[in-house]
Design an enzyme around this catalytic site. Structure first.
Site, PDB file in Angstrom:
ATOM      1  N   PRO A  83       4.208  -9.256  19.112  1.00  0.00           N
ATOM      2  CA  PRO A  83       3.354  -8.041  19.347  1.00  0.00           C
ATOM      3  C   PRO A  83       3.427  -7.617  20.822  1.00  0.00           C
ATOM      4  O   PRO A  83       2.936  -6.525  21.016  1.00  0.00           O
ATOM      5  CB  PRO A  83       1.778  -8.708  19.108  1.00  0.00           C
ATOM      6  CG  PRO A  83       2.263  -9.978  18.217  1.00  0.00           C
ATOM      7  CD  PRO A  83       3.605 -10.602  18.708  1.00  0.00           C
ATOM      8  N   GLU A 110       1.131 -19.831  17.828  1.00  0.00           N
ATOM      9  CA  GLU A 110       0.611 -18.533  18.784  1.00  0.00           C
ATOM     10  C   GLU A 110       1.819 -18.099  19.387  1.00  0.00           C
ATOM     11  O   GLU A 110       1.719 -17.177  20.252  1.00  0.00           O
ATOM     12  CB  GLU A 110      -0.321 -19.535  19.907  1.00  0.00           C
ATOM     13  CG  GLU A 110      -1.457 -20.118  19.294  1.00  0.00           C
ATOM     14  CD  GLU A 110      -2.237 -19.126  18.473  1.00  0.00           C
ATOM     15  OE1 GLU A 110      -2.477 -19.483  17.153  1.00  0.00           O
ATOM     16  OE2 GLU A 110      -2.573 -17.926  18.901  1.00  0.00           O
ATOM     17  N   ARG A 148      21.011   0.103   8.045  1.00  0.00           N
ATOM     18  CA  ARG A 148      21.577   1.371   7.258  1.00  0.00           C
ATOM     19  C   ARG A 148      22.201   2.259   8.266  1.00  0.00           C
ATOM     20  O   ARG A 148      22.792   3.032   7.677  1.00  0.00           O
ATOM     21  CB  ARG A 148      19.993   2.271   6.911  1.00  0.00           C
ATOM     22  CG  ARG A 148      18.964   1.208   5.986  1.00  0.00           C
ATOM     23  CD  ARG A 148      17.767   1.883   5.900  1.00  0.00           C
ATOM     24  NE  ARG A 148      17.785   2.833   4.967  1.00  0.00           N
ATOM     25  CZ  ARG A 148      17.962   4.185   5.478  1.00  0.00           C
ATOM     26  NH1 ARG A 148      17.755   4.615   6.657  1.00  0.00           N
ATOM     27  NH2 ARG A 148      17.910   5.176   4.588  1.00  0.00           N
ATOM     28  N   ASP A 163      17.674  10.984   7.674  1.00  0.00           N
ATOM     29  CA  ASP A 163      16.538  10.001   7.332  1.00  0.00           C
ATOM     30  C   ASP A 163      15.385  10.603   7.890  1.00  0.00           C
ATOM     31  O   ASP A 163      15.369  11.574   8.745  1.00  0.00           O
ATOM     32  CB  ASP A 163      16.553   8.774   8.015  1.00  0.00           C
ATOM     33  CG  ASP A 163      17.292   7.562   7.076  1.00  0.00           C
ATOM     34  OD1 ASP A 163      17.540   6.564   7.693  1.00  0.00           O
ATOM     35  OD2 ASP A 163      17.258   7.772   6.053  1.00  0.00           O
TER      36      ASP A 163
HETATM   37  C1  4FV Z   1       4.899  -9.483  15.432  1.00  0.00           C
HETATM   38  C2  4FV Z   1       4.433  -8.175  15.377  1.00  0.00           C
HETATM   39  C3  4FV Z   1       4.065 -10.607  15.227  1.00  0.00           C
HETATM   40  C4  4FV Z   1       2.631 -13.105  16.562  1.00  0.00           C
HETATM   41  C5  4FV Z   1       2.402 -14.889  16.472  1.00  0.00           C
HETATM   42  C6  4FV Z   1       4.182 -14.269  15.257  1.00  0.00           C
HETATM   43  C7  4FV Z   1       3.438 -13.104  15.269  1.00  0.00           C
HETATM   44  C8  4FV Z   1       3.271 -15.373  15.649  1.00  0.00           C
HETATM   45  N1  4FV Z   1       6.114  -9.883  15.848  1.00  0.00           N
HETATM   46  N2  4FV Z   1       5.734  -7.605  15.483  1.00  0.00           N
HETATM   47  N3  4FV Z   1       3.375  -7.729  15.213  1.00  0.00           N
HETATM   48  N4  4FV Z   1       4.392 -11.835  15.484  1.00  0.00           N
HETATM   49  O1  4FV Z   1       2.840 -10.517  14.781  1.00  0.00           O
HETATM   50  O2  4FV Z   1       6.560  -8.500  16.050  1.00  0.00           O
HETATM   51  O3  4FV Z   1       4.117 -16.488  16.258  1.00  0.00           O
END
Ligand code: 4FV
Length: 244
Positions: A83, A110, A148, A163
């Protein structure tokens, strides 16, 4: 890189992804991080320094797994799905499609020990501002969007180019048989065989959907001359409605 490699079996076993794998256009090799973990229990996570809830992925198994993969794929960018990453989009999908090889790290718990992010990761990608239980689904989302753009993976050569988002526009509305469904007609122009008129209709459909649903996309690109004509037409119509 994942602690759940089997999650990719279904992903690689169906549809366009399966065809791409079987045709040899792509090779997908899930690597189990646990195979690089020490000790009888091969632990890949531990409690966070400084306390707090949850667990953190240990650096040693990840470092060993990445180094091993890099010996086979020396040019591969290492991409962490998190994230905290930059937002994934169609442009990035197209850029990644130019890479011959890529290594994706799927976090769990985490997240990863920061020393892996600093020392081994080339790019951090987020698929959206929400928190998932693992990076496997984001990795599949990215892979699906990337393949794609690999020549020959999609049926029609230019399919990926027309697209959504390719021209910074949402896609026009699509229709197929039957011509009438629940008393709703397919727009007549689409049955006309007049390709110029169909193209004009599709451009207008895509533009109006973009104006109504994603006006932010228009700020990035501005309007083409044909699109300006469409907007002027609608402005006149709306003015007529407004002043009648
Ligand atoms: C995520 C997202 C995501 C966070 C903690 C995996 C999680 C756990 N990855 N975009 N949104 N990852 O939420 O890519 O380890």
């Amino acid at each position: 890189m994942t602690i759940f490699p089997e999650m990719f079996d279904a992903f690689a076993g169906h549809g366009i992804m399966r065809r791409a794998v079987e045709s040899g256009k792509i090779r997908l090799e899930p690597v189990n991080i646990r195979d690089f973990a020490e000790g009888r229990h091969r632990v890949t996570d531990d409690r966070p320094y400084g306390g707090g809830s949850g667990m953190v992925m240990k650096p040693e198994p990840l470092a060993a797994a990445i180094e091993t993969a890099k010996t086979e794929l020396p040019e591969a960018p290492v991409v962490l799905l998190t994230p905290q990453g930059r937002r994934f989009d169609q442009d990035t999908a197209r850029q990644y499609a130019a890479c011959k090889e890529m290594i994706f790290i799927c976090g769990r718990y985490e997240g990863l020990d920061e020393r892996i992010c600093e020392g081994y990761v080339d790019d951090e990608i987020s698929i959206g501002d929400y928190v998932l239980t693992g990076g496997e689904l984001p990795a599949m989302v990215v892979m699906d969007a990337v393949i794609r753009h690999i020549p020959g993976v999609l049926g029609a050569a230019d399919a990926a180019e027309c697209d959504s988002f390719s021209a910074g526009r949402l896609e026009h509305a699509h229709y197929t048989r039957p011509g009438v469904f629940e008393q709703k007609q397919v727009p007549g122009v689409l049955l006309s065989g007049n390709h110029r008129a169909i193209e004009d209709w599709r451009r207008e459909s895509a533009l109006l959907r973009t104006i109504l649903r994603r006006p932010d996309l228009l700020e990035q690109t501005g309007l083409t001359e044909p699109e300006k004509k469409i907007v002027q037409k609608w402005c006149r119509r709306l003015e007529t409605l407004a002043w009648d």
